[in-house]
Enzyme design. Structure first.
Site, PDB file in Angstrom:
ATOM      1  N   GLU A 295       0.822  -1.210   0.000  1.00  0.00           N
ATOM      2  CA  GLU A 295       0.000   0.000   0.000  1.00  0.00           C
ATOM      3  C   GLU A 295       0.859   1.264   0.000  1.00  0.00           C
ATOM      4  OE1 GLU A 295      -2.989  -0.057   3.110  1.00  0.00           O
ATOM      5  OE2 GLU A 295      -4.131  -1.625   2.065  1.00  0.00           O
ATOM      6  N   GLU A 387      -6.031  -7.376  -1.204  1.00  0.00           N
ATOM      7  CA  GLU A 387      -6.399  -7.297   0.216  1.00  0.00           C
ATOM      8  C   GLU A 387      -7.725  -6.567   0.360  1.00  0.00           C
ATOM      9  OE1 GLU A 387      -3.353  -5.801   3.078  1.00  0.00           O
ATOM     10  OE2 GLU A 387      -5.031  -4.707   3.982  1.00  0.00           O
TER      11      GLU A 387
HETATM   12  C1  IDC Z   1      -3.427  -3.856  10.248  1.00  0.00           C
HETATM   13  C2  IDC Z   1      -3.621  -5.015  11.199  1.00  0.00           C
HETATM   14  C3  IDC Z   1      -3.368  -4.554  12.604  1.00  0.00           C
HETATM   15  C4  IDC Z   1      -1.989  -3.916  12.658  1.00  0.00           C
HETATM   16  C5  IDC Z   1      -1.865  -2.798  11.646  1.00  0.00           C
HETATM   17  C6  IDC Z   1      -0.484  -2.183  11.576  1.00  0.00           C
HETATM   18  O1  IDC Z   1      -4.924  -5.517  11.025  1.00  0.00           O
HETATM   19  O2  IDC Z   1      -3.451  -5.642  13.502  1.00  0.00           O
HETATM   20  O3  IDC Z   1      -1.793  -3.375  13.951  1.00  0.00           O
HETATM   21  O4  IDC Z   1      -2.136  -3.330  10.362  1.00  0.00           O
HETATM   22  O5  IDC Z   1       0.446  -3.071  11.103  1.00  0.00           O
HETATM   23  C7  IDC Z   1      -4.286  -2.200   5.558  1.00  0.00           C
HETATM   24  C8  IDC Z   1      -2.931  -2.793   5.634  1.00  0.00           C
HETATM   25  C9  IDC Z   1      -2.839  -3.808   6.737  1.00  0.00           C
HETATM   26  C10 IDC Z   1      -3.686  -3.383   7.931  1.00  0.00           C
HETATM   27  C11 IDC Z   1      -5.149  -3.380   7.499  1.00  0.00           C
HETATM   28  C12 IDC Z   1      -6.131  -3.053   8.637  1.00  0.00           C
HETATM   29  O6  IDC Z   1      -2.487  -3.369   4.419  1.00  0.00           O
HETATM   30  O7  IDC Z   1      -1.480  -3.922   7.118  1.00  0.00           O
HETATM   31  O8  IDC Z   1      -3.531  -4.353   8.942  1.00  0.00           O
HETATM   32  N1  IDC Z   1      -5.280  -2.408   6.417  1.00  0.00           N
HETATM   33  O9  IDC Z   1      -5.861  -1.795   9.171  1.00  0.00           O
HETATM   34  N2  IDC Z   1      -4.712  -1.363   4.636  1.00  0.00           N
HETATM   35  C13 IDC Z   1      -5.977  -0.999   4.940  1.00  0.00           C
HETATM   36  C14 IDC Z   1      -6.351  -1.663   6.068  1.00  0.00           C
END
Ligand code: IDC
Length: 462
Positions: A295, A387
């Site tokens: 991302e 994702e």
């Molecule tokens: C989130 C995880 C969470 C973690 C956070 C930071 O669910 O447990 O603390 O990342 O690492 C994304 C990202 C993905 C995120 C997810 C939800 O690719 O890493 O995971 N998210 O926030 N993009 C949009 C949402």
């Protein structure tokens, strides 16, 4: 970009010069058009035409007319407006690519049904230079799959990889080894640095055999205690998980999970090292897909493209037919979350073929305006939802069933593949399993599933 165009042109001119029958004599100063086959399969191929302005002044528009032998037709094109049917087709600018500066070029692509190469090519009314002969063009990457699929069609039952074989991008879709569009459905890991006990023989057996998952996305964070802390160790973990997916006949999506900082250039050297190693290790497999930047955020599309144009050749050097997925601006929102849209990609795609673009959504946060943009973008770009979540973009909160179903309907209709965040027992709404499931090893059935997990298991199994 410039160097690559020059290489293609040089190759095509060399081919044309070597096969005089296909060489159309032209005054040196005119526009020329070079036809190359980018990918071929048993009953069709993907081609590209590059229109070169060899004059010393800008041209304001162009027109390419191609004639094909009987039985060969053009199915769809991109970066051009296509007219005609039967044997002769006319391609004019898509709108944004009409003007070509002195010495510059523009390209468009199309899918052909049938094996015949063009028998005639005109650019702005005069013969093109470089129409390939009917024998296969040497500019086609030496991929083992097309000929393999001609002689031995993949089986119609078996694991997802047995059925579909080596994938390739065909126009705006992802196609299997036989050239049929496929929609891969599966699950993403959480950060593999945090949930190693969620990715065991038992959990992956359930994912492959009970959920019938086509796809297993391996999310290797680069920061946040990820790859940067132990490159060799994380490369090894990813390689092992690819082997586990392979043993079970699932496609493995290797996710270089950049997130913070959002500029992929920050991790460029790490990406080159990592992808050189994993692509060398898995080059002979049919089931590996490379996602080079999870991302990107806070950076322009031009910066992302610049990163992609440096990382993709590293992969292609080892694994020339592997599909590569490129993250998009604004957390892979096609730019929407940063006030832009997919036109910036359509106008300036990465300098490689067999590439798709990532779109991510979280159903409780991203709704109609995002769906509208995906529908619009899918007309010209190959998209993959590498994702998504059923909850909010935080990864937590309640499942938004209505929005999730609206997304599933759209993705199914457009045949866009997806991987759900996450196949884990994190204590957040996006996780498929209840907390404690991974330690207990109780992945089978529905007893350990969250609401999101139950929704996804149903969707993926169907
Ligand atoms: C989130 C995880 C969470 C973690 C956070 C930071 O669910 O447990 O603390 O990342 O690492 C994304 C990202 C993905 C995120 C997810 C939800 O690719 O890493 O995971 N998210 O926030 N993009 C949009 C949402």
């Amino acid at each position: 970009m410039k160097r690559r165009t020059a290489t293609i042109l040089t190759t095509v001119l060399a081919v044309a010069a070597a096969s005089t029958a296909a060489f159309f004599a032209l005054p040196a100063s005119a526009e020329t058009a070079a036809f190359t086959v980018q990918n071929a399969w048993s009953n069709g191929y993907q081609a590209q035409v590059t229109v070169n302005n060899n004059t010393s002044s800008q041209i304001s528009t162009w027109k390419v007319e191609l004639t094909f032998p009987a039985g060969t037709t053009v199915a769809q094109s991109w970066n051009a407006t296509q007219a005609g049917s039967g044997s002769t087709y006319t391609f004019t600018p898509a709108g944004w690519n009409a003007t070509i500066a002195a010495g510059a070029s523009t390209s468009f692509g199309f899918i052909v049904n049938g094996a015949g190469r063009p028998t005639s090519c005109l650019v702005n009314g005069q013969a093109c230079t470089g129409t390939t002969p009917s024998s296969p063009s040497p500019s086609v990457p030496s991929s083992p799959s097309p000929s393999a699929s001609t002689s031995t069609p993949p089986p119609t039952s078996g694991t997802p990889v047995q059925v579909n074989g080596q994938l390739r991008v065909c126009g705006t879709k992802l196609c299997n080894e036989s050239g049929q569009a496929v929609q891969l459905k599966g699950m993403s890991t959480h950060g593999i640095q945090w949930f190693p006990n969620c990715y065991t023989d038992a959990s992956l057996d359930v994912l492959a055999k009970e959920w019938n998952s086509d796809l297993f996305r391996i999310s290797m964070y680069v920061q946040e205690q990820g790859y940067e802390t132990d490159p060799a160790g994380f490369t090894n973990r990813v390689n092992n998980l690819v082997e586990e997916a392979t043993e079970r006949g699932m496609y493995a999506l290797i996710d270089f999970h950049i997130l913070t900082p959002g500029d992929p250039a920050f991790n460029l050297e790490r990406a080159k090292t990592f992808f050189a190693q994993v692509s060398a290790r898995h080059a002979n497999k049919k089931n590996v897909i490379y996602e080079i930047a999870n991302e990107p955020n806070g950076v322009s599309w031009a910066q992302i493209k610049n990163y992609a144009d440096q990382v993709i050749p590293v992969i292609r050097a080892n694994d020339p037919d592997g599909v590569v997925i490129v993250g998009t601006r604004g957390w892979s929102s096609l730019g929407v979350s940063e006030g832009s849209n997919s036109s910036e990609i359509v106008n300036n795609p990465v300098s490689a073929s067999n590439v798709m673009y990532a779109f991510h959504y979280y159903a409780a946060s991203h709704k109609d305006n995002y769906r509208a943009e995906v529908e619009r973008a899918a007309a010209s770009l190959p998209l993959f939802v590498t994702e998504f979540g059923t909850v909010t973009y935080t990864g937590d909160g309640a499942v938004d069933v209505a929005s999730s179903n609206a997304w599933f309907d759209l993705l199914d209709r457009l045949k866009i593949g997806y991987a759900n965040w996450t196949y884990s027992d994190a204590s957040e709404g996006s996780a498929a399993f209840k907390p404690g499931t991974c330690n207990a090893g109780s992945f089978a059935g529905t007893g350990s599933l969250t609401e999101s997990g139950a929704l996804l298991r149903n969707r993926i199994r169907a």
